[in-house]
Enzyme design. Structure first.
Site, PDB file in Angstrom:
ATOM      1  N   ARG A  15       0.729  -1.119  -0.054  1.00 46.23           N
ATOM      2  CA  ARG A  15      -0.128   0.081   0.072  1.00 46.23           C
ATOM      3  C   ARG A  15       0.964   1.309   0.057  1.00 46.23           C
ATOM      4  NH1 ARG A  15      -4.384  -2.858   3.373  1.00 46.23           N
ATOM      5  NH2 ARG A  15      -5.773  -3.372   1.840  1.00 46.23           N
ATOM      6  N   GLU A  22       4.494 -11.511  13.800  1.00 48.32           N
ATOM      7  CA  GLU A  22       3.866 -11.945  14.996  1.00 48.32           C
ATOM      8  C   GLU A  22       3.994 -13.251  15.186  1.00 48.32           C
ATOM      9  OE1 GLU A  22      -0.359 -11.623  17.386  1.00 48.32           O
ATOM     10  OE2 GLU A  22      -0.115 -10.471  15.617  1.00 48.32           O
TER      11      GLU A  22
END
Length: 180
Positions: free
Chosen positions: A67, A104
């Site tokens: 993005r 994560e």
């Protein structure tokens, strides 16, 4: 229209998607705002004005996959400077420089084409849509610094402040326009 008014206008068009990509997450979707041409224009104006006022000596806009790509080209064109994409491993041709980083639940690798970083001390400004945990921007800063670039700042349209990503970027100026 003032900078505050422009930012409020952009924020009004960002949609929230509860429980995406998993339960308990509220996904703040910049793409929904970009489906409106007026928002695109105003966001571009905001980015350019902020950079002119705060980073007038920038020499390269660094765009994070994916993005960040949405904002980098028009900004780089305005300043007539380089627009350098940072991509995930295996997506760039030619000789690349890589940097792994932790996610994560695992790890990933960012790459940049070696010949896109033309000179030592290149003044780079990183642009992305979002700062969450800060892991992506931290990895890119380290990648650029390993190439002898000078990272003069990080810009994001949105920041999720509860995730404290800014803390990982403590040695680099960071600015976000919209905070949740």
């Amino acid at each position: 229209m003032s900078m505050e008014t422009k930012i409020s206008f952009i924020k009004e068009h960002i949609r929230d998607f509860p429980d995406f990509p998993k339960k308990g997450i509220i996904f703040r979707d910049i793409l929904s705002a970009l489906s409106n041409g007026s928002v695109c224009k105003v966001l571009n104006e905001v980015l350019i004005q902020y950079i002119k006022e705060n980073f007038p000596d920038v020499e390269a806009i660094i765009a994070l996959e994916s993005r960040g790509f949405l904002f980098s080209f028009s900004v780089a064109a305005e300043f007539e400077i380089a627009c350098i994409p940072i991509r995930k491993k295996g997506k760039l041709p030619g000789e690349v420089i890589s940097r792994s980083y932790e996610l994560e639940y695992g790890s990933d690798v960012f790459e940049v084409q070696k010949d896109s970083l033309k000179k030592p001390g290149l003044k780079c400004l990183i642009i992305d849509d979002l700062i969450a945990t800060g892991g992506s921007m931290e990895a890119v800063i380290k990648l650029l610094e390993s190439c002898n670039c000078d990272v003069i700042g990080c810009l994001a349209v949105i920041e999720l402040v509860d995730l404290k990503g800014r803390e990982k970027l403590a040695n680099t100026p960071v600015h976000s326009f919209i905070q949740y």
